[in-house]
Write a protein that holds these residues in place. Structure first.
Motif, PDB file in Angstrom:
ATOM      1  N   VAL A 148       0.990  -1.145  -0.136  1.00 46.62           N
ATOM      2  CA  VAL A 148      -0.316  -0.428   0.457  1.00 46.62           C
ATOM      3  C   VAL A 148       1.119   1.292  -0.311  1.00 46.62           C
ATOM      4  O   VAL A 148       1.137   1.925  -1.318  1.00 46.62           O
ATOM      5  N   SER A 183       1.494   4.100  -2.846  1.00 42.44           N
ATOM      6  CA  SER A 183       0.754   5.326  -2.668  1.00 42.44           C
ATOM      7  C   SER A 183       2.236   6.555  -3.205  1.00 42.44           C
ATOM      8  O   SER A 183       1.819   7.075  -3.616  1.00 42.44           O
ATOM      9  N   ILE A 229      -5.886  -3.763  -4.813  1.00 42.67           N
ATOM     10  CA  ILE A 229      -4.680  -3.907  -4.099  1.00 42.67           C
ATOM     11  C   ILE A 229      -5.689  -3.728  -2.469  1.00 42.67           C
ATOM     12  O   ILE A 229      -5.437  -4.720  -1.834  1.00 42.67           O
ATOM     13  N   GLU A 230      -6.653  -2.690  -2.615  1.00 43.69           N
ATOM     14  CA  GLU A 230      -7.819  -2.117  -1.770  1.00 43.69           C
ATOM     15  C   GLU A 230      -8.218  -3.677  -1.140  1.00 43.69           C
ATOM     16  O   GLU A 230      -8.811  -3.836  -0.099  1.00 43.69           O
ATOM     17  N   ARG A 282      -6.164  -5.831   0.422  1.00 45.28           N
ATOM     18  CA  ARG A 282      -6.190  -5.082   2.086  1.00 45.28           C
ATOM     19  C   ARG A 282      -7.373  -5.962   2.616  1.00 45.28           C
ATOM     20  O   ARG A 282      -6.987  -6.624   4.301  1.00 45.28           O
ATOM     21  N   GLN A 323      -4.058   5.427   1.713  1.00 48.75           N
ATOM     22  CA  GLN A 323      -4.640   4.708   2.763  1.00 48.75           C
ATOM     23  C   GLN A 323      -3.517   4.588   3.525  1.00 48.75           C
ATOM     24  O   GLN A 323      -2.117   5.479   3.030  1.00 48.75           O
TER      25      GLN A 323
END
Length: 721
Positions: A344, A348, A373-374, A377, A659
């Motif tokens: 994460v 970014s 990715i979210e 996660r 995030q």
């Protein structure tokens, strides 16, 4: 096999089974369930603990649990009634079994052997045995021709070729034979050796054993006896030929032959998987049906396979697959969460570079990856989520024992036990809840005579509630007792020097005084309370979890302790802002709106604004963090809400959503107020995560003494309290 790891697995499994035993016993005691099914479950738990302990040679656990198991078996078969006294005895046995298991991992802990002997004497009463009855050794195995150990109608034929590392791993083949002999009858035993021609190792095991065995155990139960040597030993368990009769009553179906054999218990899941693996690895020329692989392994005879094949039909529908569960080491899961956090953070950083390039196609592809990715996660974090009901169930025993000790009748009601929370938080929540529940029973709920005098029912009521609210988990402990005596609390606080005489406090602030270290209003010290130890620990533990605890109370109607906790402590959706040169992150689920803030308001002697006819207290974050003021004429007001409280945070600039992977603060910075953690931003800068509950509490309570102290001192005092 790593023996220490194997022991750790046994201990963890034993604790889980003991927890199940306690829960089922309490449900029977509270008349929440039928005795029959629960007794069967309790018996299975005790049986599994005994069996696993026997494999490791923990004879004290085996001997004690065997007595418990015999009494439970008498209840299960209807020979013994499950009375209230027997429930009390079983709870005592549960505690002693837990002590025996704890002594394995904690070598310094001492087991009360006298307590164990007393419990065995009480168990013997139900077994109609003398406490000093001598142990009668089992009769020796029947003398038969060892060469005749082969597939038979009535016996299991067990062949074990022990691996060379068995002795090094701390396993004893004799313990396997002794355990099997206790659970059935060994009709024949043939022991052989397979010494190497060269390089004999005195520490290696070169034994093989063949048994003709009669038992009521299932094949899976027998296989479990050898669970800890399966990696480096060869185990073959041939099913009795009498099993072919089981297929006569089966309806025709189209299930694979392996599933049919597995359903009847003729083979185990391990044997089926082993045969499937061999079938997949075979070449086209040597390929053969799965049934032949099973026969070649020695798991079943051809007669049993033929009987199973006759039940197959193409008309029936397949049964749905059972749910399967996999135990995973928590450390592996934590490592996975950590790696996802790094992913994460890296994402970014890439996002910053992508925006510089201003390439629409690249931006679209990267946005898709961010979405994935979210999802990863969220799924990974869900793996750490467990139901709070596990913690609630432990409190049933506390309520039962404390209420009996105090001579009070308490009815416990649980709602929302299925609510999920991060496992690490659930573990740390256990002690605070225990202290609150004990205090509610001891201080809150009155004795039967006092309740009758007040017109209440003699039975006190205690509730444990859990539910989701605004992106957080709320846990409540509610009682219908006398409520908090605020006058007494205030007087005690003045006496202890916690507050000054004449200082005016709101009712909520008075309630929070009970969390002061050493604070107690009890008139006398008892085994349960009076020393002022406990409630300050509750507040400290909740603060460490970035949570908040509040109290509401009404005289003679009871009290409500309300704990709010974030869903997880690992990764959050945040909103980046700045104050001076400090980059800050606010949890997104707490933000209501963002407004332009006129800097001239700060020059007026007040700490609130009129927000659509609503009084909104605010706090200047730069004032709290002691940063340089912004030279611009305007700033920004971020309206945040936590629980039922709302406040504004004055910041210099708004940057947008991100995030944030929460990282703990260094010991040097943990005393900083208003900061709950840190994170690495996409630019590589360090961002500080604001502790919104702290700041809201400060903003809402600052009015009481804003003229006498600086904001930083006030915030420091508030959090110290």
């Amino acid at each position: 096999m790593d023996m220490d790891h194997a022991e750790e697995l046994f201990i963890n499994e034993a604790y889980e089974l003991l927890q199940d035993m306690e829960q089922f016993l309490l449900e029977i005691d509270n008349e929440e369930a039928e005795v029959g099914d629960h007794i069967a479950a309790i018996f299975r738990a005790a049986h599994t603990i005994k069996g696993s302990a026997g494999l490791f040679g923990f004879d004290d656990i085996v001997a004690f649990t065997h007595k418990v198991e015999n009494v439970l078996d008498a209840v299960r078969s209807g020979k013994q009634e499950f009375t209230e006294d027997l429930i009390e005895l079983m709870l005592g046995c549960h505690g002693h079994m837990q002590m025996l298991v704890s002594a394995i991992s904690d070598k310094e802990s001492e087991v009360d052997k006298q307590e164990g002997l007393q419990l065995i004497e009480r168990l013997n009463v139900y077994l109609k045995e003398s406490p000093n009855e001598p142990v009668v050794e089992d009769s020796p195995a029947e003398e038969t021709d060892t060469e005749s150990i082969e597939s038979s109608e009535d016996y299991w034929v067990i062949e074990v070729e022990y691996g060379e590392d068995v002795f090094r791993d701390g396993m004893d083949p004799l313990s396997h034979i002794n355990y099997l002999d206790n659970m059935g009858t060994i009709h024949d035993c043939k022991l052989t050796t397979h010494f190497p021609e060269k390089a004999f190792d005195p520490e290696a095991c070169y034994l093989s054993v063949i048994l003709a065995y009669e038992t009521n155990l299932t094949k899976a139960d027998i296989e479990e006896v050898f669970e800890f040597i399966q990696e480096n030993s060869k185990i073959t368990i041939s099913t009795p030929l009498s099993y072919k009769e089981r297929f006569k009553d089966l309806p025709e179906n189209s299930d694979p032959i392996g599933e049919i054999l597995l359903e009847t218990g003729a083979i185990t899941e391990r044997e089926l998987n082993q045969a499937l693996t061999e079938q997949r690895s075979a070449t086209v020329e040597s390929s053969k049906p799965i049934g032949e692989h099973i026969i070649d392994s020695g798991a079943v005879d051809k007669e049993i396979l033929d009987a199973a094949l006759k039940t197959q039909s193409k008309q029936a529908h397949k049964k749905p697959q059972d749910l399967r569960f996999l135990k995973v080491d928590a450390r592996k899961l934590d490592r996975l969460i950590s790696l996802i956090g790094e992913m994460v953070t890296t994402g970014s950083a890439i996002d910053v570079e992508v925006k510089k390039l201003q390439d629409e196609n690249l931006d679209e592809v990267f946005s898709t990856m961010v979405g994935l990715i979210e999802q990863i996660r969220d799924r990974a974090l869900q793996l750490r989520m467990v139901q709070v009901g596990e913690t609630f169930n432990r409190l049933k025993r506390i309520v039962r024992d404390v209420s009996k000790e105090l001579g009070k009748e308490i009815k416990l009601t649980i709602t929302g036990a299925e609510t999920e929370l991060d496992k690490t938080m659930v573990e740390k929540l256990s002690d605070p809840l225990m202290h609150i529940v004990r205090n509610a029973i001891d201080h809150g709920i009155e004795g039967q005579e006092d309740r009758a005098y007040k017109g209440k029912s003699k039975e006190g009521h205690l509730q444990l509630n859990a539910f989701h609210e605004s992106g957080a988990v709320v846990i409540e402990v509610v009682d219908d007792g006398a409520g908090l005596n605020q006058e007494k609390i205030l007087a005690k606080a003045i006496e202890n020097g916690v507050i000054k005489a004449g200082e005016e406090l709101s009712p909520d602030r008075i309630n929070m005084l009970i969390f002061e270290p050493g604070f107690s209003t009890a008139d006398q010290v008892t085994n349960l309370s009076g020393r002022g130890v406990g409630m300050d620990v509750v507040k400290r533990n909740i603060d460490e979890l970035k949570g908040q605890i509040t109290i509401s109370t009404k005289p003679n109607q009871g009290s409500r302790f309300r704990i709010r906790l974030p869903l997880t402590l690992a990764i959050i959706d945040g909103f980046e802002v700045s104050v001076g040169d400090a980059h800050l992150v606010i949890p997104q689920n707490m933000i209501q709106e963002c407004l332009t803030f006129d800097k001239s308001v700060l020059e007026i002697d007040r700490n609130y604004v009129n927000l659509r006819n609503e009084v909104l207290p605010f706090v200047d974050v730069s004032e709290v963090l002691r940063t340089e003021p912004n030279p611009k004429d305007y700033r920004h007001l971020v309206v945040v809400k936590y629980a039922d409280k709302k406040a504004g945070l004055v910041v210099d600039a708004l940057f947008g959503e991100l995030q944030a992977v929460i990282k703990p603060m260094s010991e040097i910075f943990r005393s900083m107020k208003g900061i709950g953690g840190s994170t690495i931003l996409g630019t590589g800068d360090v961002g500080f995560i604001l502790d919104v509950p702290q700041l809201i509490e400060y903003a809402c309570s600052r009015e009481e003494s804003r003229f006498s102290k600086s904001p930083f001192e006030l915030l420091h005092e508030d959090r110290q309290g």
